[in-house]
Design an enzyme around this catalytic site. Structure first.
Site, PDB file in Angstrom:
ATOM      1  N   ALA A 120       0.859  -1.191   0.000  1.00 44.14           N
ATOM      2  CA  ALA A 120       0.000   0.000   0.000  1.00 44.14           C
ATOM      3  C   ALA A 120       0.889   1.232   0.000  1.00 44.14           C
ATOM      4  CB  ALA A 120      -0.896   0.021   1.229  1.00 44.14           C
ATOM      5  N   LYS A 121       0.337   2.356  -0.338  1.00 47.40           N
ATOM      6  CA  LYS A 121       1.039   3.635  -0.192  1.00 47.40           C
ATOM      7  C   LYS A 121      -0.024   4.709  -0.113  1.00 47.40           C
ATOM      8  CE  LYS A 121       5.478   4.742  -0.708  1.00 47.40           C
ATOM      9  NZ  LYS A 121       6.512   4.062   0.055  1.00 47.40           N
ATOM     10  N   GLY A 122       0.290   5.753   0.606  1.00 44.99           N
ATOM     11  CA  GLY A 122      -0.679   6.831   0.717  1.00 44.99           C
ATOM     12  C   GLY A 122       0.002   8.131   0.991  1.00 44.99           C
TER      13      GLY A 122
END
Ligand code: NAD
Length: 431
Positions: A120-122
């Site tokens: 994931a990345k945000g």
């Protein structure tokens, strides 16, 4: 003055140059690895897309009483092997697509290390330097609240990234815990040790770069005590790698920060040179026989080159001039696709970022284990277990390299993709 960014084609500072976005690169690398494997094309098709992308609006009250509205994202790429894992960045160039591409890379990084996590990345499209501490805290708390239903210790576990740090993670953990009604340190990693962070987390990416460099030096039948090393970037990754390699006997001959570099063919005393965190941008204040520019450092006649500062420094323009016999990627994405091809043609091995700097996410995994078990590990245990995990991953990638006669990058992606694809195959498509 709204600071919302809806531009989805903006380029990240770390994405590969030569006009390819982080997402395009991630997809191309996925298809490239899939070409080497007998994988159900439907699984590859599925992996080209994120499982979900959350876009949220994050309003905060500024110190002057006005309200600004920012846009935040959390791209969750794949969770077939476990909860999503990946950083949260506060940076003006954060976009949805960048988060998707970087989230996909996290899937491969976790898989190559055989960690029970997906990617994931945000982040928030904001310049954190323009925020006071109070504003940054409010932004973090509100962002956490907006994401509360989609993160959690068994769902998605953020970590620090560009523009965020252990304090940001402590605010996130507090905001989440207050709403859940109990202290839940495992919702985030990279926290200060006093609230459940792990010893050795800060030094882990540099330590893993050093371990992988040491193994690669040995693999190519060189004695580390007769090996010269040049390192670009003297921050968390570069300085920790430099000092360990120095301690293990390597001759660290060149170091740099954003202002330029120093060069001594007799070797630099890395412990006496202040790191970015001890004294920002102080490499050039150290006495050395020669100074070099950051571009010149990349082309020095050394045995090992470790780019550990920013992305896209090794490109089609300088790849032919690189004289190192071995490149170990400390930074994320320091080598463009075109440069990778040139290095492959020139038989210069490039050990990829997803393996070499994966010590960070690996110790994040240790932190998460410590949090859910409510039991802290000693620094010695963290470093011992990191060594074990790095050697296991190195071994798996090396086997793939030898068996298939591919580059180190391809071998690492093949290891990662086969693990993810096998898990998808075993679990099947539901419903
Ligand atoms: P840092 O901020 O601690 O240090 C960065 C260093 O690079 C500093 O010495 C700085 O002066 C230098 N630098 C900045 N811009 C430069 C430029 N244009 N040319 C040459 N030097 C420059 O950063 P870090 O945490 O060590 O991260 C470095 C790289 O490693 C980044 O690509 C990052 O994404 C990657 N990385 C970091 C971690 C981590 O947990 N710290 C984990 C994996 C990968």
């Amino acid at each position: 003055m709204a600071s919302t960014s809806t531009t989805e084609t903006e380029q990240s500072t770390e994405e590969p140059a030569e006009q390819e976005s982080a997402l395009q690169t991630a997809r191309r690398q996925l298809r490239h690895a899939a070409d080497h494997l007998d994988i159900d094309p439907n699984i590859v098709e599925r992996l080209e897309h994120p499982k979900s992308v959350h876009e949220v609006t994050v309003p905060i009250e500024r110190d002057d009483g006005s309200v600004d509205v920012f846009t935040g994202y959390r791209a969750q790429h794949d969770s077939v092997r476990g909860p999503h894992k990946g950083g949260l960045r506060f940076h003006p160039e954060v976009t949805r697509d960048e988060c998707v591409g970087l989230g996909m890379w996290m899937t491969w990084k976790c898989a190559v290390m055989d960690l029970p996590f997906g990617g994931a990345k945000g982040g928030i499209s904001v310049n954190p330097k323009e925020l006071s501490d109070r504003e940054k805290e409010q932004l973090t708390r509100r962002f956490t609240e907006e994401l509360r239903d989609v993160i959690g210790p068994t769902v998605d576990i953020p970590a620090p990234d560009m523009g965020t740090d252990p304090q940001t993670m402590a605010w996130l953990m507090d905001a989440y815990s207050m709403q859940e009604g109990e202290t839940i340190p495992g919702v985030v990693t990279g926290k200060p040790p006093v609230v459940g962070g792990s010893k050795g987390r800060d030094s882990a990416p540099g330590r893993s770069v050093a371990i992988i460099a040491r193994e690669a030096i040995d693999y190519y039948e060189k004695d580390i005590r007769e090996t010269s090393v040049a390192i670009q970037g003297y921050g968390s990754v570069g300085a920790n790698a430099a000092r360990l390699l120095d301690e293990w006997g390597a001759n660290v001959v060149a170091l740099s920060d954003v202002n330029g570099g120093i060069y001594d063919t007799n070797g630099l005393d890395t412990h006496s040179i202040p790191t970015h965190h001890e004294e920002p941008e102080a490499v050039m204040t150290h006495d050395a026989p020669e100074t070099v520019s950051n571009d010149e450092l990349l082309e020095l006649d050394v045995d090992v080159l470790i780019p550990a500062a920013v992305g896209n420094v090794l490109t089609a323009d300088n790849a032919d001039a690189v004289q190192a016999d071995l490149i170990v990627e400390g930074a994320n994405g320091p080598t463009t696709s075109a440069a990778s091809e040139i290095f492959a043609e020139r038989d210069i091995p490039v050990i990829p970022d997803i393996l070499a700097n994966a010590g960070g996410v690996t110790v994040s995994y240790f932190e998460w284990l410590q949090d859910i078990n409510r039991r802290a590990w000693s620094l010695e245990r963290v470093n011992d277990e990191l060594e074990t995990e790095m050697l296991a991953a190195w071994h798996d990638v090396r086997e793939e390299l030898e068996e298939r006669d591919v580059t180190w990058r391809d071998a690492a992606y093949i290891v990662a993709l086969s693990r993810v694809a096998e898990a998808h195959d075993a679990r099947g498509l539901w419903p």
